[in-house]
Scaffold this active site. Structure first.
Site, PDB file in Angstrom:
ATOM      1  N   SER A 174       0.788  -1.236   0.000  1.00 44.16           N
ATOM      2  CA  SER A 174       0.000   0.000   0.000  1.00 44.16           C
ATOM      3  C   SER A 174       0.818   1.284   0.000  1.00 44.16           C
ATOM      4  O   SER A 174       0.242   2.366  -0.093  1.00 44.16           O
ATOM      5  CB  SER A 174      -0.962   0.017   1.191  1.00 44.16           C
ATOM      6  OG  SER A 174      -2.087  -0.782   0.922  1.00 44.16           O
ATOM      7  N   LYS A 230       0.094   3.728  -2.758  1.00 45.83           N
ATOM      8  CA  LYS A 230      -0.892   4.817  -2.702  1.00 45.83           C
ATOM      9  C   LYS A 230      -0.223   6.198  -2.622  1.00 45.83           C
ATOM     10  O   LYS A 230      -0.823   7.199  -3.025  1.00 45.83           O
ATOM     11  CB  LYS A 230      -1.828   4.617  -1.507  1.00 45.83           C
ATOM     12  CG  LYS A 230      -2.713   3.375  -1.602  1.00 45.83           C
ATOM     13  CD  LYS A 230      -3.635   3.258  -0.400  1.00 45.83           C
ATOM     14  CE  LYS A 230      -4.579   2.076  -0.496  1.00 45.83           C
ATOM     15  NZ  LYS A 230      -3.913   0.787  -0.282  1.00 45.83           N
ATOM     16  N   SER A 253      -5.640   4.060   4.273  1.00 43.96           N
ATOM     17  CA  SER A 253      -5.222   3.103   3.236  1.00 43.96           C
ATOM     18  C   SER A 253      -6.431   2.552   2.489  1.00 43.96           C
ATOM     19  O   SER A 253      -6.691   1.345   2.456  1.00 43.96           O
ATOM     20  CB  SER A 253      -4.403   1.960   3.845  1.00 43.96           C
ATOM     21  OG  SER A 253      -3.624   1.338   2.855  1.00 43.96           O
TER      22      SER A 253
END
Length: 465
Positions: free
Chosen positions: A115, A118, A300
């Site tokens: 993640s 991102k 997230s």
């Protein structure tokens, strides 16, 4: 003579009354202006004891401009990055905020970013669209008794507004109930009280699930099918998991709200296409992109990150597919000066295990975000260690001085743990860091996260100059 004395007495009484109401009025007339006097120099009233006025200290240490010490950074990290729970492939990079080469580089090559992807997607979206950009959901006339609900790719479009007494979410959400009420009001003004509802989920194209994801992600409700039209990111009104067709679900919620607002809806919603020249009946507008990015990074949010990827593709090349979004992110970041050697991206959220990224890419994007005001949301959206977002319940191990001194994006998949962000050491010196481990034992995921948390905390707790 008596008249003169009476006049004088009346004037005296008037002046006395004025003095009672505004006791300082004559003082203002008779004394020089003291409005610019230093309050600390004015003596307190008689009989009142006040402590001396002291100049306040600094809220935080002044950021140091001295160079980072590679030896001190290594010493801070070593006890934690040598943890066997991290597995056999650990990458680390620490660099000064102002620029220059990393002072510490550990490991070689690229790793699965999870993640932390991102961070890259969010920066590209802000670069391509601008922090004030908003996404609209609209209703368009397609005939005398036909309207089309048109998705504009608002990642946070809600099923309904927050109920009375409920805390408003951040960022504020547009919702289909409000859209239905505005639509009903506009239709009544036009004398229309009976309509058919269609829905248009363009402009997103291509598969709604990445071919590079695990095949069970969507069926098991790990992530929603990605759509430009949904409510509550494709989550059902009741229960858990994800709906199979987010656009249809959104249209059904809209149609029910429209009926509740007094417009008869004929039949159920059907897929359609809004005419290019159709009249806009009503619309709702989502939060600015900067606030969307803050939310994506803080918690997230996988679905919203994938919507942002599609929006970048749409803006850059008109291709709002996974592939178009991937190409758009790469092109946007390269034009901004980010070096992408060793990077492979297949999605915007980091769910794909085939993504690869070097620490240098994340360092470049984070540094760019600290230098450009239009990317400020990338930094402000990073969770704070031990306090907010995906780091609220973490940083329980390692140096306690590091809690609150680290802002970082987490990355977690089975066998993968990563952190990327900004730390401020105890001397007030900011630094960038990236920590990645992508060969973590199947049962060691939590232990690996604890080790990386402790390593990042050690950067916040050190005197690294």
């Amino acid at each position: 003579m008596r008249r003169t004395i009476g006049t004088v007495l009346v004037l005296a009484l008037v002046l006395a009354g004025l003095a009672t109401w505004h006791y300082d009025l004559l003082d203002r007339w008779l004394e020089p202006d003291s409005s610019s006097a230093d309050p600390a120099a004015i003596a307190p009233p008689e009989g009142v004891d006040l402590p001396p006025v002291l100049a306040p200290g600094d809220v935080a240490p002044v950021a140091r401009s001295s160079a980072l010490s590679p030896a001190k950074v290594r010493r801070a990290l070593a006890p934690y990055l040598d943890d066997p729970d991290l597995g056999r492939h650990v990458l680390a990079a620490v660099a000064p905020l102002a620029g220059g080469r990393p002072v510490v580089v550990g490991g070689a090559g690229a790793a699965v970013p999870a993640s932390t992807t991102k961070v890259v997607t969010s920066a590209a979206a802000l670069l391509a669209l601008g922090p004030d950009h908003t996404f609209q959901t609209s209703v368009v006339r397609a005939g005398p008794r036909r309207i089309v609900l048109v998705g504009g790719g608002d990642p946070f479009l809600a099923r309904a507004p927050a109920a009375a007494g409920e805390e408003e979410p951040y960022p504020a959400r547009a919702d289909v109930v409000t859209l239905a009420e505005r639509t009903a009001a506009a239709l009544r003004q036009q004398g229309v009280r009976r309509v058919r509802v269609e829905y248009d989920a363009g402009p997103f194209t291509g598969p709604s699930a990445s071919p590079q994801w695990e095949p069970d992600y969507v069926p098991d409700g790990v992530v929603s099918p990605i759509s430009s039209l949904w409510v509550d990111e494709g989550r059902p009104a009741q229960g858990f998991g994800r709906v199979a067709d987010p656009a249809l679900d959104a249209a059904q919620a809209f149609a029910a709200a429209l009926a509740g607002a007094g417009v008869t809806v004929v039949g159920g919603p059907t897929a359609g296409a809004a005419p290019p020249t159709g009249e806009t009946v009503a619309r709702v507008t989502g939060a600015p992109l900067s606030q969307v990015v803050e939310r994506v990074l803080m918690v997230s949010d996988n679905e919203a990150a994938e919507v942002l990827l599609r929006q970048v593709g749409l803006q850059v090349s008109g291709d709002a597919s996974f592939e178009g979004g991937r190409r758009g992110v790469v092109r946007t970041l390269r034009e901004a000066g980010v070096r992408l050697a060793g990077t492979t991206l297949y999605d915007g959220s980091g769910l794909s295990r085939r993504n690869r990224m070097t620490p240098a890419v994340l360092l470049d994007v984070l540094r760019l975000a600290t230098q450009r005001p239009d990317l400020a949301a990338v930094v402000s959206g990073l969770p704070v260690s031990g306090f907010s977002g995906s780091l609220a319940d973490r940083f329980l191990a390692g140096p306690t001085e590091g809690r609150g001194r680290v802002r970082a994006k987490t990355g977690t998949l089975t066998g993968v743990a990563s952190l990327a962000g900004v730390a401020t050491d105890v001397s007030g010196r900011p630094l960038l860091f990236v920590l990645m481990a992508d060969r973590v034992g199947r049962l060691k995921g939590t232990d690996a996260e604890v080790a990386l948390d402790a390593a990042a905390a050690a950067l916040g707790a050190c005197r690294c100059g």
